[in-house]
Design a protein around this motif. Structure first.
Motif, short mmCIF file in Angstrom:
data_model
loop_
_atom_site.label_atom_id
_atom_site.label_comp_id
_atom_site.label_asym_id
_atom_site.label_seq_id
_atom_site.Cartn_x
_atom_site.Cartn_y
_atom_site.Cartn_z
N ILE A 155 -3.90 8.93 15.53
CA ILE A 155 -2.86 8.83 16.54
C ILE A 155 -3.11 7.52 17.29
N ILE A 156 -2.08 6.68 17.32
CA ILE A 156 -2.19 5.40 18.02
C ILE A 156 -1.35 5.49 19.28
N ALA A 157 -2.02 5.42 20.41
CA ALA A 157 -1.37 5.62 21.71
C ALA A 157 -1.97 4.63 22.71
N GLU B 42 -2.88 15.47 24.24
CA GLU B 42 -4.01 16.26 23.73
C GLU B 42 -3.54 17.49 22.96
N GLY B 43 -2.42 18.06 23.36
CA GLY B 43 -1.93 19.29 22.73
C GLY B 43 -1.14 19.06 21.45
N HIS B 44 -0.96 17.80 21.04
CA HIS B 44 -0.14 17.50 19.85
C HIS B 44 -1.06 17.25 18.66
N GLU B 45 -0.82 17.99 17.57
CA GLU B 45 -1.63 17.78 16.37
C GLU B 45 -0.87 16.88 15.40
N MET B 46 -1.50 15.74 15.06
CA MET B 46 -0.91 14.84 14.07
C MET B 46 -1.03 15.46 12.68
N HIS B 47 -0.01 15.27 11.86
CA HIS B 47 -0.04 15.76 10.49
C HIS B 47 -0.91 14.81 9.65
N THR B 48 -1.49 15.35 8.60
CA THR B 48 -2.28 14.54 7.67
C THR B 48 -1.35 13.83 6.71
N LEU C 221 0.87 -1.16 0.00
CA LEU C 221 0.00 0.00 0.00
C LEU C 221 0.91 1.22 0.00
N THR C 222 0.32 2.39 -0.08
CA THR C 222 1.12 3.61 -0.14
C THR C 222 0.66 4.61 0.91
N LEU C 223 1.56 5.02 1.77
CA LEU C 223 1.34 6.18 2.63
C LEU C 223 2.54 7.09 2.43
N HIS C 224 2.28 8.31 1.97
CA HIS C 224 3.38 9.26 1.77
C HIS C 224 3.72 9.92 3.11
N VAL C 225 4.94 9.67 3.56
CA VAL C 225 5.37 10.13 4.88
C VAL C 225 5.68 11.62 4.82
N GLY C 226 5.06 12.40 5.72
CA GLY C 226 5.30 13.83 5.77
C GLY C 226 6.40 14.20 6.75
N ALA C 227 6.86 15.45 6.68
CA ALA C 227 7.91 15.91 7.59
C ALA C 227 7.43 15.88 9.04
N GLY C 228 6.10 15.88 9.22
CA GLY C 228 5.54 15.83 10.57
C GLY C 228 5.91 14.58 11.33
N THR C 229 6.41 13.57 10.60
CA THR C 229 6.82 12.33 11.28
C THR C 229 7.96 12.60 12.26
N PHE C 230 8.72 13.68 12.01
CA PHE C 230 9.83 14.05 12.91
C PHE C 230 9.42 15.12 13.92
N PHE D 179 13.86 1.33 16.07
CA PHE D 179 13.80 1.90 17.43
C PHE D 179 13.64 3.41 17.31
N HIS D 180 12.61 3.94 17.98
CA HIS D 180 12.17 5.31 17.75
C HIS D 180 12.69 6.29 18.79
N GLN D 181 12.54 7.57 18.45
CA GLN D 181 13.01 8.65 19.32
C GLN D 181 12.25 8.66 20.65
N PRO D 182 12.94 9.09 21.72
CA PRO D 182 12.24 9.29 22.99
C PRO D 182 11.12 10.32 22.81
N GLN D 183 10.06 10.18 23.57
CA GLN D 183 8.95 11.14 23.60
C GLN D 183 8.37 11.42 22.21
N SER D 184 8.26 10.36 21.40
CA SER D 184 7.70 10.52 20.05
C SER D 184 6.36 9.78 19.95
N THR D 185 5.55 10.20 18.99
CA THR D 185 4.27 9.51 18.78
C THR D 185 4.50 8.07 18.32
N LEU D 186 5.64 7.81 17.69
CA LEU D 186 5.93 6.43 17.24
C LEU D 186 6.19 5.52 18.44
N LEU D 187 6.80 6.06 19.48
CA LEU D 187 7.01 5.27 20.70
C LEU D 187 5.66 4.98 21.38
#
Length: 412
Positions: free
Chosen positions: A351-353, A251-257, A233-242, A368-376
């Motif tokens: 957002i998966i948390a 609650e205060g974090h806005e996920m990028h589209t 499948l295709t998901l185009h990764v945006g700069a918001g991933t970083f 292995f993902h960055q500390p304090q990231s949405t991926l973690l």
């Protein structure tokens, strides 16, 4: 389901010394280390052994997006260097059409050294592979949050009969591959190859789906021999991933589209596998899990446009309907049939948390993902909060971290 809005991001911190961040990939990508987390126990192996840890006949899903050379540099007459970083297309919005444009297009962009760019367009002369010189110009449009609309035009320096190059050809000639900021180094020629998966096909990402970087033709062949079915499948990764989480609570974090494209055959394959899959990378995870909620939206509004199947950030935690995975995917398939679609094009902000219930993904291959990231947070939700077991082991056993680092197979 717990609402994760009040999760404290500080609870998802761990010490990551700079020397543990892999600045370059291994010479042989499939020789990276593989951590296997299996229902609480941890062991390690080499990535080439991955197929032996997977159940025969399972469905494995890959993200076939291709990283574009999205970083463009323009120099003002004063000597100031302005960086324009293409995030996503505005006109046209369709990625495939965008890369075929000749002469003009518009993108949503980040701008570096903005304070030095007061007004007026910027220009740059480029020598194209055909030997002709091209002038690329960019004008700044309206501000959209931290980004700007940028209007690009290009024309030959001297009139000639050659057709104008496409935007894809312009980017290939002048753009720079945007490697992650945490590598703290310049992009090198080698990154053009090593920062793409061997199965990348569809141009559009500004960051690689890095879990896929470990796969080689040999590993893919071994998966086939192990009777693992493969789908893309295709998901185009945006700069918001970083984009770091800067708020204390999620609650205060806005996920990028992010924009996704999924073939009808992939959804059929998922249904045939009882709605279960092994996801390669967090981008595949977000796409697959979004399909469940798109199925709910399609059932609620059969006449919705593809854009209206967009999954908002908090939908999983606020949704009152809980159909089975196969029911949701069947609704999506019926929607595609009604609208005559072979490929579904939509978008997600999911957002998966911790507190999230996974519907489709049963195993996950991820780095292995960055500390304090949405991926973690996504990983923690998958392993029922046991992420520290994984990260403590990786830190204590010389694993390499982040995009060019080692890999893990997670079995909750």
């Amino acid at each position: 389901m717990i609402n994760p809005k009040h999760i404290q991001i500080a609870d998802y911190n761990y010490p990551l010394p700079d020397e543990r961040i892999a600045k370059f990939p291994l010479a042989q990508r499939d020789q990276s280390k593989l951590l296997i987390y299996n229902q609480g126990s941890v062991l390690e192996d080499t990535f080439t052994s991955l197929p032996s840890y997977l159940p025969k006949g399972a469905l494995m899903v890959f993200n076939n997006t291709k990283v574009i050379q999205a970083r463009l540099h323009f120099r003002k007459k004063t000597g100031a260097l302005i960086e324009v970083f293409c995030l996503e297309p505005i006109s046209p919005t369709d990625y495939a059409l965008m890369f075929q444009q000749q002469g003009q297009c518009s993108w949503l962009c980040l701008v570096g050294n903005l304070k030095k760019w007061k007004e007026g367009p910027l220009h740059r002369t480029i020598q194209m592979p055909c030997g002709q010189n091209l002038v690329l110009s960019v004008s700044r449009g309206e501000n959209r949050g931290t980004s700007f609309r940028m209007d690009f035009t290009w024309e030959w320096v001297l009139n000639n009969d050659n057709p104008l190059p496409t935007w894809a050809e312009v980017l290939d000639a002048v753009g720079e591959l945007p490697i992650p900021p945490y590598l703290n180094r310049e992009t090198q020629e080698s990154d053009k190859k090593t920062y793409q998966t061997v199965y990348s096909k569809i141009k559009g990402s500004v960051a690689a789906p890095t879990a896929g970087l470990h796969f080689t033709e040999n590993v893919l062949k071994a998966l086939d021999e192990h009777s693992i079915e493969r789908e893309e499948l295709t998901l185009h990764v945006g700069a918001g991933t970083f984009k770091p989480v800067k708020s204390k609570e999620i609650e205060g974090h806005e996920m990028h589209t992010e924009h996704i494209a999924v073939n009808r055959t992939t959804i059929e394959k998922l249904i045939a596998h009882n709605g279960e899959a092994i996801a390669v990378g967090t981008t595949s995870v977000r796409t697959l899990e979004s399909l469940y909620y798109m199925g709910i939206l399609a059932a609620q509004n059969p006449n919705a446009s593809e854009e209206e199947l967009h999954v908002p950030q908090w939908m999983p935690y606020e949704c009152q309907e809980h159909p089975s995975t196969v029911e949701a995917l069947t609704s999506l398939l019926q929607y595609m049939d009604r609208h005559g679609l072979q490929v579904l094009h939509s978008s997600t902000q999911i957002i998966i948390a911790p507190g999230y219930t996974y519907h489709i993904v049963k195993r996950m291959v991820t780095n292995f993902h960055q500390p304090q990231s949405t991926l973690l947070l996504l990983v923690s939700a998958f392993v029922k909060g046991d992420w520290k077991t994984i990260y403590d082991y990786a830190l204590g056993h010389d694993f390499r971290f982040l995009s060019y680092g080692d890999s893990s197979l997670l079995i909750p």
